[in-house]
Every structure is written in structure tokens, then in C-alpha cells.
Design an enzyme around this catalytic site. Sequence first.
Site, PDB file in Angstrom:
ATOM      1  N   GLY A   1       1.106  -1.048  -0.258  1.00  0.00           N
ATOM      2  CA  GLY A   1      -0.107   0.121  -0.085  1.00  0.00           C
ATOM      3  C   GLY A   1       0.492   0.999  -0.044  1.00  0.00           C
ATOM      4  O   GLY A   1       1.698   1.533   0.179  1.00  0.00           O
TER       5      GLY A   1
ATOM      6  N   ASP B   1       4.318  -4.758  -7.598  1.00  0.00           N
ATOM      7  CA  ASP B   1       3.330  -3.588  -6.730  1.00  0.00           C
ATOM      8  C   ASP B   1       4.353  -1.988  -7.974  1.00  0.00           C
ATOM      9  O   ASP B   1       3.734  -0.878  -7.525  1.00  0.00           O
ATOM     10  CB  ASP B   1       3.224  -3.593  -5.844  1.00  0.00           C
ATOM     11  CG  ASP B   1       5.052  -3.384  -4.863  1.00  0.00           C
ATOM     12  OD1 ASP B   1       5.519  -4.279  -4.995  1.00  0.00           O
ATOM     13  OD2 ASP B   1       5.479  -2.205  -4.739  1.00  0.00           O
TER      14      ASP B   1
HETATM   15  P1  AMP Z   1       8.998   0.950  -3.218  1.00  0.00           P
HETATM   16  O1  AMP Z   1       9.942  -0.013  -3.431  1.00  0.00           O
HETATM   17  O2  AMP Z   1       9.784   2.480  -3.054  1.00  0.00           O
HETATM   18  O3  AMP Z   1       7.882   0.382  -4.554  1.00  0.00           O
HETATM   19  O4  AMP Z   1       8.269   1.390  -2.014  1.00  0.00           O
HETATM   20  C1  AMP Z   1       8.258  -0.616  -1.230  1.00  0.00           C
HETATM   21  C2  AMP Z   1       6.354  -0.308  -0.231  1.00  0.00           C
HETATM   22  O5  AMP Z   1       7.693   0.683   0.984  1.00  0.00           O
HETATM   23  C3  AMP Z   1       5.091   0.815  -0.731  1.00  0.00           C
HETATM   24  O6  AMP Z   1       4.115   0.333  -0.495  1.00  0.00           O
HETATM   25  C4  AMP Z   1       5.710   1.899  -0.419  1.00  0.00           C
HETATM   26  O7  AMP Z   1       4.435   3.004  -0.204  1.00  0.00           O
HETATM   27  C5  AMP Z   1       7.016   1.710   1.135  1.00  0.00           C
HETATM   28  N1  AMP Z   1       7.530   3.064   1.303  1.00  0.00           N
HETATM   29  C6  AMP Z   1       9.153   3.030   0.598  1.00  0.00           C
HETATM   30  N2  AMP Z   1       9.378   4.230   1.594  1.00  0.00           N
HETATM   31  C7  AMP Z   1       8.635   4.275   2.570  1.00  0.00           C
HETATM   32  C8  AMP Z   1       8.613   5.078   4.095  1.00  0.00           C
HETATM   33  N3  AMP Z   1      10.259   5.710   4.175  1.00  0.00           N
HETATM   34  N4  AMP Z   1       7.677   5.325   4.332  1.00  0.00           N
HETATM   35  C9  AMP Z   1       6.543   4.522   4.290  1.00  0.00           C
HETATM   36  N5  AMP Z   1       6.565   3.232   3.877  1.00  0.00           N
HETATM   37  C10 AMP Z   1       7.497   3.344   2.762  1.00  0.00           C
HETATM   38 MG    MG Z   2       6.398   1.649  -5.083  1.00  0.00          MG
END
Ligand code: AMP
Ligand code: MG
Length: 479
Positions: free
Chosen positions: A89, A246
Site C-alpha cells: 500500500g 507493486d
Molecule cells: P518501493 O520499493 O519504493 O516501491 O516501496 C515499496 C513499498 O514500501 C511501498 O508500499 C511503499 O509505499 C513503501 N515504502 C517505501 N518507503 C517508505 C517509507 N519511507 N515509509 C513508508 N513506506 C514506505
Molecule cells: Mg513502489
Amino acid sequence: MKFSQLKLTTDYTNLAPVFYNKVKGTPLKEPFLICASQDAAGLLGIDEDISLDDKLVEVLNATHLLEGSEPFAMCYAGHQFGYFVPRLGDGRALNLGKAKGFNLQLKGAGQTLYSRQGDGRAVLRSSIREFLMSEAMHGLGIETSRALALIGSDEDVARERWEKGAIVLRLSPTWVRFGTFEYFNFPGRHDKLEHLADYVIAESFSHLQNQENRYLSMYKEVVQKTAGLLAKWQSVGFNHGVMNTDNMSIAGLTIDYGPFAFLDDYDPNYICNHTDTEGRYSFKNQPGIAHWNLGQLAKALSPIVHYESAMQALDDVFGDTYEREYLRIMYKKMGLNIQDEKDLELLKWMLGALESATIDYTLFFRKLSRYDGDKKEILDIAVFRTPLQEWLEAYDKRLEKESLKQEQRHKKMLRVNPKYILKNHILQEAIQKAQSHDFTMVKELLKVAHSPFEEHVELAHLCKSAPQESKNIKLSCSS
Ligand code: AMP
Ligand code: MG
């Protein structure tokens, strides 16, 4: 119209509450505007200078809501490096609402219900990268989410070391991901799958709305768009780095810019993501991974789309679309206007020669776009000259069959072979300057991002080759 006069709708929140969570942002302290894209603002019908809008920073910092805006985070699941995670999410994204077919989303505006262990923040480094890259991909003609504006703050965010926080306002026709379908399939919420598919069709595939087999047709279109997108990535030399399901847009757009990179020297085995130790998301693996991800989407849709038919469609559509598009683009890059039976061989030979020669992929094509038979200019940028010398001799012969005049060929090639791509070492320089509040380079990069095929003589320093030690480097995933 001014940015602050925008009126938003929040169609997604008409779906059941399990689809999203309403959330208030957590502002950064003393925010300031770093850069805004007037070109992206045009998509929303904004014709006044967006950077002068007195509410822009407040909207990005989630302290002012545009009319109709009711911020929410979306839930989704995803296969991360091949392993299924049932609940991800928007952990740091806040959807503000929609205008003119674009969903406005803040990235880095604080925690949500889906933040898990994350702090809901994004750092300046990765936000500059995402802001510029979204606009640069668009400039290159590659489907992508867009970036409207970027704010910074001196508030510290903890990563491997302390970094500055920032927020990007992103735009996309949809933020639904393959993983959004996986989220509802996993616990067997098949009615929700149908609601989601109907939403996606209304939002992104409205021409399918009254079709009998509309969910299968939607799937086929996702396959086709994704294959077309991958052909563009591969031809321009873009490595996404985190092709988890995702991070795959249901509308076939490039989304979620993390440790991405453009190839410096042509190396199909290049892995831009430092944490990707097995090379799952290496440059050459990307089309295969897209296919695998589409297979996961077919599984997620299987309660509402006949699985075998979807897989059949995947096999029928993906490979053909990908190959056709990739070859079409590559032949254009090579300046081949008529078809010749030996062109595929010439292309494969060229890629092999580029790899053996150790040569900058982008610069090679830009130089080839002015090639007049004198090989020196091209050979001078290769580490090993012989493989390329031989290929250029074959290319000379092939060009004899072309009917276009050299000048016309050059003109066409210069429109498909960019001078400017956002190289990591250049981005890094812009980031370092921005850390001390000098945003001139970010603004210059935005300019070339929007017109990468133009010469921009005064900005030529933005396309200099990477120094040897930072060629094809790996980047950290932490952002
Ligand atoms: P990503 O690899 O950036 O696509 O992130 C994978 C998941 O981790 C997604 O659901 C992001 O919303 C969550 N996410 C990444 N970084 C953060 C953060 N600093 N705080 C909260 N959620 C994060
Ligand atoms: Mg992402």
C-alpha cells in the site's frame, strides 16, 4: 487558471473502504519550493506560472487542501523480488484527488495506515531523481507518471545517514498497480476484484466498458501496453531496478522511480539496484520480468478472467508486440528506412559490437546520427575499436541501399537519438548542489529533460560522459 483554483474529485473513494484509507499528511518543517514543471501543469489546464502560485508549497506540504480534495492512501499487495507480500500500500503516498484525468499524489508527506516500519518520508536525493526522471521519460516519449512540483525542507530524515526530506507532487492517469489486483485476489475477495476491474476500465480503458468479455480485453490491453513500454525502455537503455508487481502500472506507464539508471556503456548484464544481488532486475532481464509480472496479474484476475485464456493472450500478445516495437525503434535509431532481410542480423551484430567495444550507448547513437562515413568520431569514444570498425564497414554497405539522402537520414535520426538522458553522475551533481540550496542545476536538467533531442549548446555540460569510476554504478534502494 491558477493551480490553487483546481477542483478535485476523489472517484476512488466511491469504492468500498477496504480499497483505501483516508489520511492527513504530516507536513515538513519550513518547506520551500525547489522546482515546478510548467509543462506538467499544462496537463491540468493551468496556464498561469505555477511556481508563483501562493498555495503551491502548502498543497505539496499537505497544509492546504485544494477544493474537493480528500486525501487517501491506496492499499495494494505485490511480488517483491519474486516473493508475495500480501499487504503493502501507499506507505508514503497521499492521493489528493483527480483533475482533467490526472490523479494528484504527494510522495513523502508522512505515514499512512500502510507505512509498516517506514517513516512516510522521501529524501531530497530520491525526490529530485523522481521529479526529473518523470519529466525526462515523458520528454523521451516514454509513457510515465509525471511530476508537477518538488518541495524541500531542512528537516532531517533517517536513512543510512541523515538526509533532507522532500515531497514530490506526482500526476498519473491511474495509480492502480498489478499489485492492487493481487491484494484482493489473495484473501479471495472476488467481488472486490470485479469492482476494481470496473474502476480500472472506467478510468483507463473506457472504450471497453460495454464489451462482453471486458475483463479479458482489459488484460490483453495491459499486456500490449506493458510490452510496448518495455520495448521503449530497452531501446533507450533504461534500467528500472525494482520491477516488483507493486511497481507495475495497470496502464503500462513507468512508475515509482527508485534506483533506476540509464546505461552508460552498453552492458546488457547491468544491474542498477545495489540490493538486487541475483540480477533479477538486470537490464537484459526486464522484458522477461515484465512477462512474469503479467503472469502474476493473470493469476490475480483468474476469479474473473478465464486463466488459460489470459495466459494464451499473454503468450500471443507480449512477445509479438515487444519484438515488433523494439525492432521498429531500433531500426529508426540506426537510420534504416527501407526494410532489408539482413537488418536483424545487422542489429544483433551492432549490439554485440557495442558490448565488446565498451562504448557509451547514448553517445554512440547520437554520433551515428551524424555519421558520414568517417569512422574516427565514433571509434574515438570506444575503448576497443576493432569490433565497431568492422560493424561500421557493414553499416556503410547497408546504407548504400537506402534511398534517403544522408542529410535527411541525419535529421530523422537526431529526432530519435537523444542528446540528453539523465545520467546518474549528472543527477548526483545536481543533488549535491541542491543539498546546499543551489537548485540551478535541477532547473537546467528539467529544461533538457523536456527537449532531450535539442542541442541546448549552453547546457552541453549536462551530457558529459560518466567518469570511468562511476560508469554503470549500482544505486542504493533506500529512498
Ligand atoms: P518501493 O520499493 O519504493 O516501491 O516501496 C515499496 C513499498 O514500501 C511501498 O508500499 C511503499 O509505499 C513503501 N515504502 C517505501 N518507503 C517508505 C517509507 N519511507 N515509509 C513508508 N513506506 C514506505
Ligand atoms: Mg513502489
